[in-house]
Design a protein around this motif. Structure first.
Motif, mmCIF file in Angstrom:
data_model
loop_
_atom_site.group_PDB
_atom_site.id
_atom_site.type_symbol
_atom_site.label_atom_id
_atom_site.label_comp_id
_atom_site.label_asym_id
_atom_site.label_seq_id
_atom_site.Cartn_x
_atom_site.Cartn_y
_atom_site.Cartn_z
ATOM 1 N N PRO A 1 38.812 29.643 47.497
ATOM 2 C CA PRO A 1 37.870 28.898 46.644
ATOM 3 C C PRO A 1 38.145 29.058 45.141
ATOM 4 O O PRO A 1 37.905 28.121 44.372
ATOM 5 C CB PRO A 1 36.503 29.481 47.031
ATOM 6 C CG PRO A 1 36.690 29.942 48.446
ATOM 7 C CD PRO A 1 38.100 30.464 48.498
ATOM 8 N N TRP A 2 38.663 30.227 44.720
ATOM 9 C CA TRP A 2 38.854 30.433 43.276
ATOM 10 C C TRP A 2 39.821 29.428 42.669
ATOM 11 O O TRP A 2 39.741 29.121 41.478
ATOM 12 C CB TRP A 2 39.299 31.861 42.955
ATOM 13 C CG TRP A 2 40.703 32.231 43.380
ATOM 14 C CD1 TRP A 2 41.073 32.840 44.540
ATOM 15 C CD2 TRP A 2 41.920 32.010 42.649
ATOM 16 N NE1 TRP A 2 42.434 33.007 44.587
ATOM 17 C CE2 TRP A 2 42.988 32.518 43.434
ATOM 18 C CE3 TRP A 2 42.220 31.436 41.415
ATOM 19 C CZ2 TRP A 2 44.324 32.457 43.025
ATOM 20 C CZ3 TRP A 2 43.559 31.382 41.007
ATOM 21 C CH2 TRP A 2 44.595 31.887 41.806
ATOM 22 N N LEU A 3 40.718 28.885 43.500
ATOM 23 C CA LEU A 3 41.675 27.905 43.003
ATOM 24 C C LEU A 3 40.974 26.589 42.638
ATOM 25 O O LEU A 3 41.541 25.740 41.957
ATOM 26 C CB LEU A 3 42.747 27.663 44.081
ATOM 27 C CG LEU A 3 44.058 27.001 43.681
ATOM 28 C CD1 LEU A 3 44.759 27.753 42.566
ATOM 29 C CD2 LEU A 3 44.975 26.874 44.897
ATOM 30 N N ARG A 4 39.740 26.416 43.105
ATOM 31 C CA ARG A 4 38.939 25.223 42.777
ATOM 32 C C ARG A 4 37.901 25.535 41.707
ATOM 33 O O ARG A 4 37.194 24.639 41.257
ATOM 34 C CB ARG A 4 38.202 24.700 44.013
ATOM 35 C CG ARG A 4 39.056 24.003 45.059
ATOM 36 C CD ARG A 4 39.494 24.955 46.128
ATOM 37 N NE ARG A 4 40.093 24.282 47.272
ATOM 38 C CZ ARG A 4 41.030 24.840 48.032
ATOM 39 N NH1 ARG A 4 41.476 26.066 47.794
ATOM 40 N NH2 ARG A 4 41.519 24.192 49.068
ATOM 41 N N ASP A 5 37.747 26.799 41.364
ATOM 42 C CA ASP A 5 36.736 27.173 40.377
ATOM 43 C C ASP A 5 37.373 27.373 39.003
ATOM 44 O O ASP A 5 38.572 27.203 38.835
ATOM 45 C CB ASP A 5 36.024 28.455 40.832
ATOM 46 C CG ASP A 5 34.977 28.150 41.891
ATOM 47 O OD1 ASP A 5 34.573 26.982 41.977
ATOM 48 O OD2 ASP A 5 34.575 29.074 42.621
ATOM 49 N N ALA A 6 36.552 27.774 38.038
ATOM 50 C CA ALA A 6 37.007 27.903 36.647
ATOM 51 C C ALA A 6 38.305 28.696 36.540
ATOM 52 O O ALA A 6 39.190 28.371 35.751
ATOM 53 C CB ALA A 6 35.918 28.558 35.813
ATOM 54 N N GLU A 7 38.416 29.709 37.372
ATOM 55 C CA GLU A 7 39.576 30.585 37.302
ATOM 56 C C GLU A 7 40.894 29.861 37.587
ATOM 57 O O GLU A 7 41.927 30.175 36.992
ATOM 58 C CB GLU A 7 39.375 31.723 38.313
ATOM 59 C CG GLU A 7 40.388 32.836 38.185
ATOM 60 C CD GLU A 7 40.181 33.899 39.275
ATOM 61 O OE1 GLU A 7 39.151 33.851 39.984
ATOM 62 O OE2 GLU A 7 41.034 34.771 39.401
ATOM 63 N N GLY A 8 40.867 28.932 38.499
ATOM 64 C CA GLY A 8 42.149 28.351 38.923
ATOM 65 C C GLY A 8 42.245 26.831 38.854
ATOM 66 O O GLY A 8 43.319 26.268 39.038
#
Lengths: 389, 319
Positions: free
Chosen positions: A130-137
């Protein structure tokens, strides 16, 4: 069969004078990864997973393209374990405006941040993180056709909620993919108000093929009361030995048993059998989730080319993110991209090895806009701002 | 006794119409009496029967047995399969040319339209079309046949004389069904995933209109137009909206949607009774047929049939 399709394509192309000559080059970029050893060799991961889906989609697009004067080409680039994916990606970006990436999430993120990738269209076809779709990624040039782990988890939790199996136990495997999946299951259980009564790490050694009957019942004997036992075992290691082998008679779900998937051989409705048949003719095996994600990526960009009559990446991107975009994904509803993080919204079938049990989202879960957004990160929850949100 | 009974039914009152419904997952046809609105016969077919159409004189009925890879020719009186036609693989829908002799068959798994001569029982042509050919139509003058391809998203225009394509027009996603209208001046094509019905000018193949549907309380994604039928005077079109579980009533002159009628689940195709006063819709998921009163646009009754009813056809009255 393949020869037949090709002959058909040639005939189609000659039947129609070229309207506007458009050529779109697509590159499938794969990072080879070391797969951890698993307890059983019954189900090896095919070496051509993913690429075959892209290949099928190109062949399908060639029919529409043949009538419209649009042509598509596909090349594969494989980077060995430990090889420099970003360098290969930079070279690929000089060559083609559309790149499908099958690599771990951090490698996908690195590619999407390359200077040469800024105006390109990238598809993540394998990383569920999921982080790849959030601000991080997240990145404005990065679309995701493989469902995020939280979409699959939400599909499973909706299913369990509808069945009123509200109390859960979880066994989490030792690998990074297991952690991504287990985290998604935990968060989703909380989101839907289910109780996680037991949460344990898998730390057994030995050959379970021989000792499963002895070990799994003992392991699960002390578990707090639960309706369903979840396993996070995304490499296919120990999960297969849990099924039907628990102390209490309980269904198993997650990575084994009741599994939410992007695609599975048991799908047959909504025209799915046609897609399954075409894929099997081409690849001589069943279609897997990464094949489906790669297929959907190529079909999505092809749909944009067909409808806009353009191969300009900015034009294609705008169209893919617009309200008019609709992709027939053989899951009963049009698929489209979430304009807040570039994730392909899609129904998630919940399957057992021999049947589709149900298709999420379920009727009971309402949404003000699109019920498909009850699966995964909704607009209001997304931290991604790269898409202007 | 059973045979006697069947014979008695066959000799039933003259003029009682019959709607024949193919049950995709039962390998049967349910025959509905249009007076009593009951299933009066069940006929065995090959595997996965879908498209169904009668010869113009009603002497035989043709059924696409998709998974048997054949078109079956059935005697409507005895219900017996007279013979199979070579149809190409996976026939789904077809249309009988006005010459009453040539069937144009969409071969869903093969990207081909097959033309079969029903008298000599031979394939006279195979035409390469897009992927997953589905909808079939033929113009009233017989000069043009249409195949829609679900994955290529096109309507393919076939010159029936030369049996070659002369035009290909893009339609919305997953085109399902095609019909000529206004004496052959217009072509209507439904797009299941696109959620639309496109109307083309046959002369120029230009798009004249695109119909959209909106039902309160049902998400647009579930509004998936599939089969549709024109009333005999071509003033009104009834459009099956699949998992929206409604049939839309469209004014064929203004292209405006006038009404929505609630029917069973996942409505596929439909057929009118002989005087056009009733419309029978096949509802795949609920396994029944809804009878609609055409004048009042109200559903009258649900008739349980086999599993996953798909196609529907009115048996022409014997002369």
């Amino acid at each position: 069969m393949r020869a037949l399709v090709m002959a058909a394509l040639a005939a189609l192309a000659s039947a129609q004078s070229a309207l506007a000559d458009i050529e779109l080059r697509v590159i499938y970029l794969r990072q080879e990864i070391a797969r951890p050893p698993v307890l059983s060799d019954l189900d090896p991961v095919p070496a051509d997973e993913g690429t075959r889906g892209a290949e099928l989609a190109i062949a399908e697009l060639a029919t529409t393209g043949g009538f419209l004067g649009h042509s598509y080409s596909l090349d594969f680039v494989e980077v060995p374990q430990g090889g420099d994916l970003s360098a290969a990606a930079a070279a690929a970006l000089d060559d083609a405006p559309v790149i499908l990436i099958e690599a771990p999430a951090d490698a996908v993120a690195a590619v999407s941040a390359l200077p040469g990738a800024a105006g390109a269209i990238l598809f993540n076809v394998a990383a569920p993180d999921p982080w790849l779709r959030d601000a991080e990624g997240c990145r404005a040039n990065l679309f995701h056709t493989i469902p995020a782990a939280n979409m699959r988890a939400d599909a499973l939790m909706q299913y369990l909620t509808v069945r009123r199996w509200t109390d859960l136990a979880l066994i989490e495997g030792p690998f990074p993919a297991d952690a991504v999946w287990a985290d998604a299951l935990r968060a989703s259980a909380e989101k839907f108000g289910l109780r996680l009564r037991e949460d344990m790490a898998w730390d057994f050694d030995g050959d379970l093929g021989r000792t499963a009957q002895a070990e799994i019942p003992i392991l699960t004997q002390g578990f707090a009361g639960h309706d369903v036992l979840l396993v996070a075992d995304e490499t296919g290691d120990f999960g297969r030995y849990v099924l039907f082998n628990t102390w209490e008679p309980r269904p198993v779900g997650g990575s084994e048993g009741i599994v939410p998937v992007a695609w599975a051989p048991v799908l047959e409705n909504w025209g799915a059998s046609q897609l399954q048949n075409r894929f099997a003719d081409l690849a001589e095996r069943d279609m897997r989730p990464v094949d489906y994600a790669a297929w959907a990526a190529v079909r999505a960009v092809g749909e944009a080319v067909t409808r806009t009559g353009s191969a300009d990446p900015a034009t294609l991107r705008d169209y893919m993110l617009s309200d008019t975009f609709a992709l027939d994904g053989f899951k009963g509803r049009p698929l489209s991209f979430r304009p807040w993080d570039g994730q392909l919204r899609q129904p998630i079938p919940v399957v057992s090895p021999r049947a589709m049990l149900a298709m999420a989202p379920f009727d009971a879960f309402l949404h003000a806009g699109n019920e498909l957004d009850t699966l995964g990160t909704d607009a209001g929850e997304s931290t991604c701002t790269a898409f202007g949100g | 006794m059973r045979f006697l009974l069947a014979a008695a039914l066959l000799a039933g009152p003259a003029g009682a119409g019959e709607i024949w419904v193919t049950n995709e997952l039962d390998d049967t046809i349910s025959v509905i009496d249009t007076d009593t609105l009951e299933v009066i016969r069940t006929i065995q077919t090959g595997q996965r029967p879908r498209g169904i159409t009668f010869a113009n004189d009603g002497s035989v009925v043709y059924v696409c047995a998709s998974d048997s890879n054949t078109v079956q020719v059935i005697d409507p009186d005895s219900g017996e399969v007279l013979h199979n036609l070579p149809s190409g693989d996976d026939p789904e829908q077809f249309v009988l040319h006005p010459d009453n002799r040539h069937l144009y068959i969409a071969n869903e798994d093969d990207a081909i339209t097959t033309v079969v001569d029903v008298e000599s029982r031979t394939v006279v042509a195979q035409i390469d079309v897009g992927i997953e050919p589905e909808g079939m139509a033929v113009s009233p003058d017989g000069r043009i046949a249409i195949t829609t391809s679900e994955t290529t998203n096109m309507a393919h225009w076939i010159d029936t004389e030369s049996r070659t394509l002369f035009a290909n027009t893009l339609v919305d996603s997953r085109p399902r069904h095609a019909e000529f209208a206004r004496g052959g001046a217009e072509l209507w094509v439904s797009a299941e995933i696109g959620g639309t019905v496109s109307v083309f000018d046959v002369e120029t193949q230009a798009e004249l209109a695109k119909l959209e549907f909106e039902i309160t309380g049902i998400h647009p994604d579930r509004v998936q137009p599939v089969g549709f039928e024109f009333t005999a005077d071509e003033s009104t079109v009834f459009v099956a909206l699949g998992p929206a579980n409604h049939v839309a009533v469209v004014n064929a002159a203004t292209y405006e949607v006038e009404d929505y009628i609630l029917v069973g689940r996942r409505v596929w195709h439909m057929a009118f009774n002989e005087d056009g006063s009733q419309l029978f819709t096949t509802n795949g998921v609920s396994g029944d047929v809804t009878v609609i009163d055409v004048a009042s646009r109200e559903p009258l009754r649900s008739i349980p049939v086999g599993r996953f009813p798909w196609g529907a056809a009115l048996r022409p009255e014997a002369d």
